[in-house]
Design a protein around this motif. Sequence first.
Motif, short mmCIF file in Angstrom:
data_model
loop_
_atom_site.label_atom_id
_atom_site.label_comp_id
_atom_site.label_asym_id
_atom_site.label_seq_id
_atom_site.Cartn_x
_atom_site.Cartn_y
_atom_site.Cartn_z
N VAL A 244 0.86 -1.19 0.00
CA VAL A 244 0.00 0.00 0.00
C VAL A 244 0.89 1.23 0.00
O VAL A 244 1.84 1.34 0.78
N PHE A 245 0.56 2.15 -0.90
CA PHE A 245 1.35 3.36 -1.14
C PHE A 245 0.43 4.56 -0.92
O PHE A 245 -0.26 5.00 -1.84
N PRO A 246 0.39 5.13 0.31
CA PRO A 246 -0.63 6.12 0.66
C PRO A 246 -0.25 7.58 0.41
O PRO A 246 -0.90 8.49 0.91
N SER A 247 0.77 7.83 -0.39
CA SER A 247 1.39 9.15 -0.48
C SER A 247 0.42 10.27 -0.86
O SER A 247 -0.52 10.08 -1.61
N ARG A 248 0.71 11.47 -0.30
CA ARG A 248 -0.02 12.68 -0.68
C ARG A 248 0.59 13.36 -1.90
O ARG A 248 -0.08 14.08 -2.62
N MET A 266 -0.75 -4.22 -5.48
CA MET A 266 -0.62 -2.98 -4.74
C MET A 266 -1.85 -2.11 -4.81
O MET A 266 -2.65 -2.18 -5.76
N VAL A 267 -1.97 -1.26 -3.78
CA VAL A 267 -2.96 -0.18 -3.70
C VAL A 267 -2.18 1.12 -3.57
O VAL A 267 -1.22 1.20 -2.81
N SER A 268 -2.59 2.15 -4.32
CA SER A 268 -1.92 3.44 -4.24
C SER A 268 -2.95 4.57 -4.30
O SER A 268 -4.04 4.40 -4.84
N ASN A 283 -3.39 -3.31 -13.07
CA ASN A 283 -2.07 -3.56 -12.48
C ASN A 283 -1.92 -2.90 -11.11
O ASN A 283 -0.82 -2.66 -10.64
N GLY A 284 -3.03 -2.62 -10.47
CA GLY A 284 -3.05 -2.02 -9.15
C GLY A 284 -4.43 -1.45 -8.89
O GLY A 284 -5.31 -1.48 -9.76
N LEU A 285 -4.64 -0.93 -7.69
CA LEU A 285 -5.87 -0.24 -7.35
C LEU A 285 -5.52 1.19 -6.94
O LEU A 285 -4.54 1.41 -6.22
N LEU A 286 -6.30 2.16 -7.39
CA LEU A 286 -6.09 3.56 -7.06
C LEU A 286 -7.23 4.07 -6.19
O LEU A 286 -8.40 3.74 -6.41
#
Length: 351
Positions: A244-248, A266-268, A283-286
């Motif tokens: 999980v990539f929670p960046s602002r 991954m989730v971002s 290829n991921g979830l946004l």
Amino acid sequence: MGLRILQVMAGAEQGGAELFFERLCIALHRAGLHQHVVMREASVRLARMREAGLRPVLLPFGGRFDFKTGRALRQEIARFQPAVVLSWMNRATRFVRPGNHVFCARLGGYYDLKYYRGCDWLVCNTEDIRDYVIKQGFPAERAVHLPNFVPQQHMAPTARKLLYTPENAPLVLALGRLHENKAFDVLLRALALVPDVYLWLAGEGPLRASLETLAQDLGVKPRVRFLGWRDDTPALYAAADLVVFPSRHEPLGNVVLEAWAQRTPMVSTRTDGPARLITSGHNGLLVPIDDHRAMAGAIRQAFGEPGLGEAMARAGWDSYLAAYTEEKVVASYRSFFETIVAERSGAVDRG
């Protein structure tokens, strides 16, 4: 003598740009380019570069009263006589002067272009950053997009018992500097809404104490492991079920590329870089920035929808192979260097 490249870095001991600088220097060396590296003291990076066969020159890259670095850097350039000087970020760039070499700077963020007025070329690691520098007035024909790569190194998974994590628990991995921009506070709030999930958080930074306090206040501290800075990230990816990539704020997001290369779903958040890279559901979830409820929902979806994690991992691997391997990125850098050197020598028509 072949193509002669001098690279200059004045960054910190740790960081995303610093890590890619190290990777690129070593990869270009492996590819046979004749390089000279000038950088600030960074003990771990220096050891790895020496192990790879490079011999960096160390300079202080200090503040306004640093009169040593500029003079010493000019001496290194005069001695090595590079065809290209590639500087990294603001501090290193301001010490470089135009000369007989082609002067390039590599940008991994939306920097103030006052530091780059003397550059012949700007190398941008995302299309968004290239668009930004052009909007700021830098000539479009002198700004190029060259992406990062991440290595394909794989390791055996870190044993969960070493980090007091149940073998059957859903495991999320998050990596990055413990800084406001990385929004690990949002991830902790999301974790409170997915009660069976454990979190490994790899990284150091100024917010560690406050994040540990927040985890305690939210009641998730027993399911969170603060790992500090780690050099065994492939082993962490191998152990995790989801990244999980929670960046602002994230111009690129190396973690996206790393997750793809490690075949980990991954989730971002929809910050600039990941939103360009990821096709949500493929290829991921946004999820939206600063929305812990949406993040919790995506985590539940990734774990709960049959086959979704495996499908995203496969698609991410395909995305990585298409554009972000060491071989492809090094070939792009080599082609770029050869073109701009030929242009400087008059072998290529500027038009």
